[in-house]
Design a protein around this motif. Structure first.
Motif, PDB file in Angstrom:
ATOM      1  N   CYS A  28     -25.492  -2.675 -38.943  1.00  0.00           N
ATOM      2  CA  CYS A  28     -25.799  -3.571 -37.824  1.00  0.00           C
ATOM      3  C   CYS A  28     -26.761  -2.920 -36.831  1.00  0.00           C
ATOM      4  O   CYS A  28     -27.682  -3.571 -36.320  1.00  0.00           O
ATOM      5  CB  CYS A  28     -24.508  -3.981 -37.118  1.00  0.00           C
ATOM      6  SG  CYS A  28     -23.411  -5.020 -38.116  1.00  0.00           S
ATOM      7  N   ARG A  29     -26.555  -1.634 -36.543  1.00  0.00           N
ATOM      8  CA  ARG A  29     -27.424  -0.948 -35.590  1.00  0.00           C
ATOM      9  C   ARG A  29     -28.860  -0.852 -36.104  1.00  0.00           C
ATOM     10  O   ARG A  29     -29.813  -1.036 -35.342  1.00  0.00           O
ATOM     11  CB  ARG A  29     -26.875   0.452 -35.303  1.00  0.00           C
ATOM     12  CG  ARG A  29     -25.561   0.448 -34.528  1.00  0.00           C
ATOM     13  CD  ARG A  29     -24.986   1.850 -34.418  1.00  0.00           C
ATOM     14  NE  ARG A  29     -25.816   2.697 -33.574  1.00  0.00           N
ATOM     15  CZ  ARG A  29     -25.766   4.029 -33.595  1.00  0.00           C
ATOM     16  NH1 ARG A  29     -24.967   4.651 -34.445  1.00  0.00           N
ATOM     17  NH2 ARG A  29     -26.536   4.733 -32.773  1.00  0.00           N
TER      18      ARG A  29
ATOM     19  N   LEU B   4     -18.775   4.130 -31.117  1.00  0.00           N
ATOM     20  CA  LEU B   4     -19.303   4.862 -32.262  1.00  0.00           C
ATOM     21  C   LEU B   4     -19.781   6.249 -31.848  1.00  0.00           C
ATOM     22  O   LEU B   4     -19.632   7.217 -32.584  1.00  0.00           O
ATOM     23  CB  LEU B   4     -20.455   4.077 -32.905  1.00  0.00           C
ATOM     24  CG  LEU B   4     -21.083   4.725 -34.149  1.00  0.00           C
ATOM     25  CD1 LEU B   4     -20.072   4.781 -35.277  1.00  0.00           C
ATOM     26  CD2 LEU B   4     -22.316   3.953 -34.582  1.00  0.00           C
TER      27      LEU B   4
ATOM     28  N   GLU C 296     -19.421  -1.444 -28.796  1.00  0.00           N
ATOM     29  CA  GLU C 296     -19.424  -0.913 -30.162  1.00  0.00           C
ATOM     30  C   GLU C 296     -20.239   0.361 -30.257  1.00  0.00           C
ATOM     31  O   GLU C 296     -19.825   1.336 -30.884  1.00  0.00           O
ATOM     32  CB  GLU C 296     -19.980  -1.958 -31.129  1.00  0.00           C
ATOM     33  CG  GLU C 296     -19.055  -3.121 -31.386  1.00  0.00           C
ATOM     34  CD  GLU C 296     -19.670  -4.156 -32.314  1.00  0.00           C
ATOM     35  OE1 GLU C 296     -18.945  -5.061 -32.721  1.00  0.00           O
ATOM     36  OE2 GLU C 296     -20.870  -4.014 -32.636  1.00  0.00           O
TER      37      GLU C 296
ATOM     38  N   ASN D 196     -21.187  -0.539 -39.055  1.00  0.00           N
ATOM     39  CA  ASN D 196     -21.811  -0.324 -37.745  1.00  0.00           C
ATOM     40  C   ASN D 196     -23.242   0.177 -37.892  1.00  0.00           C
ATOM     41  O   ASN D 196     -24.141  -0.247 -37.165  1.00  0.00           O
ATOM     42  CB  ASN D 196     -20.990   0.681 -36.925  1.00  0.00           C
ATOM     43  CG  ASN D 196     -19.799   0.025 -36.242  1.00  0.00           C
ATOM     44  OD1 ASN D 196     -19.754  -1.186 -36.127  1.00  0.00           O
ATOM     45  ND2 ASN D 196     -18.837   0.826 -35.821  1.00  0.00           N
TER      46      ASN D 196
ATOM     47  N   ARG E  34     -21.762  -5.586 -27.844  1.00  0.00           N
ATOM     48  CA  ARG E  34     -22.642  -4.696 -28.618  1.00  0.00           C
ATOM     49  C   ARG E  34     -22.664  -3.302 -27.995  1.00  0.00           C
ATOM     50  O   ARG E  34     -22.598  -2.286 -28.684  1.00  0.00           O
ATOM     51  CB  ARG E  34     -24.042  -5.287 -28.675  1.00  0.00           C
ATOM     52  CG  ARG E  34     -24.980  -4.530 -29.589  1.00  0.00           C
ATOM     53  CD  ARG E  34     -26.185  -5.381 -29.968  1.00  0.00           C
ATOM     54  NE  ARG E  34     -26.908  -5.843 -28.804  1.00  0.00           N
ATOM     55  CZ  ARG E  34     -26.967  -7.110 -28.415  1.00  0.00           C
ATOM     56  NH1 ARG E  34     -26.335  -8.047 -29.107  1.00  0.00           N
ATOM     57  NH2 ARG E  34     -27.657  -7.476 -27.345  1.00  0.00           N
TER      58      ARG E  34
END
Length: 407
Positions: free
Chosen positions: A368-369, A202, A198, A365, A195
């Protein structure tokens, strides 16, 4: 970053701004092929003793920039003006980006470092009549224009270094995670590292095509105007780089800084696309201090540009609206493109959407964030009637009183 991509960045900047450019090591020796070098400088560097003097000037310029932490503008042994932008990775000086080979309209500026007399005059280039003629043909620019180019390149170089570092960190974390996956008792640690990788990847995502387009825009403006708009363009781009590179260690930032970053991004795109699109941003001041995840808005707007605005020859529109709805701030991004089908919308949210053979994961992304920070009910919302001209609405809902200490 690969050597080929680094060379392309260098070649594009040199062509866009109209100055010579090369990347050198701490001793001033080139590590890339020169871009845009003048005939005078190519001739001087063809002789070994003069070439060593060029290397020494570039090394001194790079060290001067390193000592000040900012670009250094200096006059070389051939009385031409260059600037050096230091390349530093995690405190280690790797070299410098050297640009210039120009003359200044006024070379008496107090910040100009004069290296023109560091070597004895005997046996210098001034004794060569042909070189004197080539020297006379070198172009002249203002100090302020050269300084603007220097700081633009400084922030670009810093971003490239950080992006390369981030890619290396991501690859290293991935290798570590594969080893951890073999140990069942450490699965929780594996998920946390993935996590984090990622999120870090980003944070450093800026479309390289956008970077090149901005540089070309700066170059065109510099050629056709006196240059207040060029200055505004450079400052907007520098602010974008500063926001990306100098943010705090927290993954949360005030909404105002996120909105200002996107406003700069759209302003620069407007310079390139002209009348092909307009944008509108409504962000009440009372929402400025509400915290949101870093770089949560930029990928949404960039997605609208790529898939709604770029294909349109004219009439494109993007509207960004922030308003309070009870305990939440609602952030809407609306375009007037062709829209998105229901099946495609689900693929985007799952990270399964395919574009030209590669997965498009930007919106996935963000989805999910948002759920990671604020809960499953706060994922990305995508609404589209999927009819030409009716566009797409992408919505975020951010809690007003979110406590980051609970992370």
């Amino acid at each position: 970053m690969s050597a080929d991509l680094l060379q392309k960045v260098q070649d594009n900047f040199s062509a866009a701004v109209g100055v010579a450019m090369v990347i050198v090591d701490p001793d001033g020796a080139p590590v890339t092929k020169p871009s845009g070098f003048s005939e005078f400088c190519d001739t001087v560097r063809a002789r070994k003793d003069w070439r060593e003097r060029c290397f020494h000037c570039d090394a001194v310029g790079g060290r001067t920039a390193l000592s000040s932490g900012e670009p250094a503008i200096y006059k070389c042994h051939c009385r031409l003006v260059d600037f050096a932008a230091p390349i530093i990775m995690r405190g280690e000086y790797l070299g410098a980006v050297i640009c210039g080979q120009v003359k200044l309209a006024d070379d008496s500026h107090p910040d100009l470092v004069d290296l023109s007399n560091i070597f004895p005059p005997e046996g210098s280039w001034t004794e060569d009549t042909a070189l004197l003629g080539l020297h006379d043909r070198i172009g002249t620019i203002s100090y302020d224009r050269l300084r603007s180019a220097a700081y633009s390149l400084y922030y670009i170089a810093a971003h490239i270094v950080e992006e390369s570092y981030a890619n290396g960190v991501t690859q290293e974390l991935y290798a570590n995670n594969l080893r951890l996956a073999e140990e069942s008792q450490r699965r929780a640690e594996l998920e946390r590292l993935l996590r984090e990788a990622e999120l870090q990847a980003l944070s450093y995502q800026v479309n390289p095509h956008f970077l090149f387009n901005v540089l070309n825009t700066i170059g065109r403006l510099a050629l056709i105007e006196g240059a207040p708009e060029t200055e505004a363009t450079v400052h907007a781009f520098a602010d974008m780089m500063r926001y990306i590179l100098k943010r705090s260690g927290s993954q949360l930032v005030p909404l105002r800084t996120e909105v200002d970053h996107v406003r700069n991004y759209l302003y620069l795109l407007k310079l390139r696309l002209g009348s092909r699109f307009d944008f509108f941003i409504e962000a009440p001041e009372e929402l400025d201090r509400v915290l949101c995840p870093f770089m949560i808005l930029h990928p949404i707007v960039e997605n609208s540009i790529n898939y709604a605005i770029e294909p349109m020859e004219s009439g494109g529109q993007i509207e960004i609206t922030l308003y309070r709805d009870g305990k939440h701030v609602v952030l809407d991004v609306v375009d007037n493109g062709p829209g998105i089908s229901p099946d495609r919308r689900l693929e985007v949210l799952r990270g399964e959407a395919d574009h030209s053979g590669r997965k498009s994961i930007g919106l996935h992304n963000i989805h999910c964030r948002m759920r990671q920070y604020f809960g499953d009910s706060h994922g990305l919302e995508i609404v589209s009637p999927f009819r030409q001209g009716r566009g797409t609405l992408v919505r975020l809902r951010i809690p007003v009183d979110f406590d980051p200490c609970g992370l």
